[in-house]
Design an enzyme around this catalytic site. Structure first.
Site, PDB file in Angstrom:
ATOM      1  CG  ASN A 203      -1.778   1.230   1.243  1.00 19.69           C
ATOM      2  OD1 ASN A 203      -2.095   1.867   0.272  1.00 19.69           O
ATOM      3  ND2 ASN A 203      -2.524   1.183   2.285  1.00 19.69           N
ATOM      4  CD1 TRP A 204       4.017   1.048  -2.563  1.00 14.20           C
ATOM      5  CD2 TRP A 204       4.172   2.138  -4.458  1.00 14.20           C
ATOM      6  NE1 TRP A 204       4.879   0.577  -3.514  1.00 14.20           N
ATOM      7  CE2 TRP A 204       4.866   1.158  -4.554  1.00 14.20           C
ATOM      8  CE3 TRP A 204       3.830   2.912  -5.625  1.00 14.20           C
ATOM      9  CZ2 TRP A 204       5.473   0.876  -5.908  1.00 14.20           C
ATOM     10  CZ3 TRP A 204       4.451   2.573  -6.884  1.00 14.20           C
ATOM     11  CH2 TRP A 204       5.139   1.544  -7.087  1.00 14.20           C
ATOM     12  CE  LYS A 205      -0.249   3.328   4.712  1.00 11.20           C
ATOM     13  NZ  LYS A 205      -0.458   3.404   6.163  1.00 11.20           N
TER      14      LYS A 205
ATOM     15  CG  HIS B 282      -6.156   1.991   4.768  1.00  6.37           C
ATOM     16  ND1 HIS B 282      -5.884   3.128   5.739  1.00  6.37           N
ATOM     17  CD2 HIS B 282      -5.238   1.303   4.789  1.00  6.37           C
ATOM     18  CE1 HIS B 282      -4.686   2.859   6.240  1.00  6.37           C
ATOM     19  NE2 HIS B 282      -4.337   1.630   5.654  1.00  6.37           N
TER      20      HIS B 282
ATOM     21  CD  GLU C 198      -3.285   5.893   6.657  1.00  7.22           C
ATOM     22  OE1 GLU C 198      -3.271   5.960   5.254  1.00  7.22           O
ATOM     23  OE2 GLU C 198      -2.282   5.217   7.338  1.00  7.22           O
TER      24      GLU C 198
ATOM     25  CD  GLU D  55      -3.979  -2.280   7.341  1.00  5.64           C
ATOM     26  OE1 GLU D  55      -2.998  -2.367   6.846  1.00  5.64           O
ATOM     27  OE2 GLU D  55      -4.697  -1.203   7.328  1.00  5.64           O
TER      28      GLU D  55
ATOM     29  N   GLY E 163       1.674   2.388  11.020  1.00  7.27           N
ATOM     30  CA  GLY E 163       2.743   3.665  10.988  1.00  7.27           C
ATOM     31  C   GLY E 163       3.463   3.873  12.046  1.00  7.27           C
TER      32      GLY E 163
ATOM     33  CB  SER F  32       4.427  -1.426  12.274  1.00  2.40           C
ATOM     34  OG  SER F  32       4.207  -0.383  12.385  1.00  2.40           O
TER      35      SER F  32
ATOM     36  N   GLY G  37       2.664  -0.970   4.388  1.00  8.58           N
ATOM     37  CA  GLY G  37       2.678   0.401   4.029  1.00  8.58           C
ATOM     38  C   GLY G  37       4.100   0.711   3.919  1.00  8.58           C
ATOM     39  N   GLY G  38       4.680   1.671   4.913  1.00 10.04           N
ATOM     40  CA  GLY G  38       5.828   2.001   4.827  1.00 10.04           C
ATOM     41  C   GLY G  38       7.007   1.164   4.242  1.00 10.04           C
TER      42      GLY G  38
END
Ligand code: PGA
Length: 253
Positions: A12-14, A96, A98, A168, A174, A214, A235-236
């Site tokens: 997930n590059w966001k 998601h 966010e 999640e 994150g 994470s 993600g990250g």
């Protein structure tokens, strides 16, 4: 992981990576992952999808990070299911945290979004998970159950090939804090049980449930050892090809 379910790892590059750098990063990821028996999905921002559509082959697919439930119309700023299908997109991330946080209506839109995707044969990566306060009150299972009950309220028939669940916990996204593999496995078993009760044991057994929050190369293997954890939503750590490929390898079984 259970050998009967094929591992699934999504990037997930966001809102990261410039369009001009996206193809290179995706190619690096594909090369670093090699030809493993793992489904690998990349979810870049909308602006990158048409640039990346030619990259998709073998075990690699493209995902979008959200979608509107209507096919066309006066919805400024939105993207529809037929538009994504036209770009070879196979998955959509839905729910998601966010997006739920930024738009308080999102929860109520999810039943329509889920239906719009599945009706058009577009697979979903459906996200659920509790905030920190709910975990502290030991209320995490009730919280996730309510999300599932509400968001799948209109779904009559489950499709275990087309529905991927991502658990999640919000406090782990994150933040560098990961749920322990035991905490994650326990919640995944709870979600599997929820699927079984509503849609039958076969669907419960076959549905892939990912962990997100994470995930890194250093914790992927431990998560992958748990019976109910079938992959990860990353993600990250998906922004570096080498690191992401190590996570994918961690889930190769
Ligand atoms: P993270 O994000 O790996 O950076 O915690 C996961 C996600 O939000 O899908």
């Amino acid at each position: 992981m259970n050998k009967n379910r094929k591992a699934f790892v999504a990037a997930n590059w966001k809102m990261n990576v410039l369009p001009s750098k996206a193809v290179q990063l995706a190619e690096d990821i594909i090369e670093a992952c090699g030809n493993l028996h793992v489904d690998v999905v990349i979810a870049p921002p909308f602006t990158h999808l048409s640039l990346m559509k030619q990259l998709i082959f073998n075990n690699f697919s493209l995902a979008a990070q959200n979608v509107h439930f209507e096919d066309y119309g006066a919805h400024t700023g939105s993207v529809s299911v037929p538009m994504l299908k036209d770009l070879n997109v196979e998955y959509v991330i839905l729910g998601h945290s966010e997006i739920r946080e930024a738009n308080h209506l999102e929860n109520s839109l999810l039943p329509m979004k889920i239906n719009a995707c599945l009706k058009a044969d577009l697979s979903i990566i459906y996200c659920c998970g509790e905030p920190k306060e709910e975990r502290e009150k030991q209320n995490e299972k009730q919280y996730v159950k309510r999300q599932l009950d509400e968001n799948f309220s209109q779904l009559i028939e489950w499709n275990s090939e087309k529905i991927i669940i991502a658990y999640e916990p919000i406090w782990a996204i994150g933040t560098g804090l990961t749920a322990s593999s035991e905490q994650a496995d326990e919640m995944h078993a709870f979600i599997r049980n929820w699927i079984g009760k509503k849609y039958g044991d076969k669907n419960a057994r076959e549905t892939r449930i990912l962990y997100g929050g994470s995930v890194k190369s250093s914790n992927a293997k431990e998560l992958a050892m748990k019976e109910n954890i079938d992959g990860a939503l990353v993600g990250g750590a998906s922004l570096k090809a080498e690191e992401f490929s190590l996570i994918v390898r961690g889930f190769k079984g």
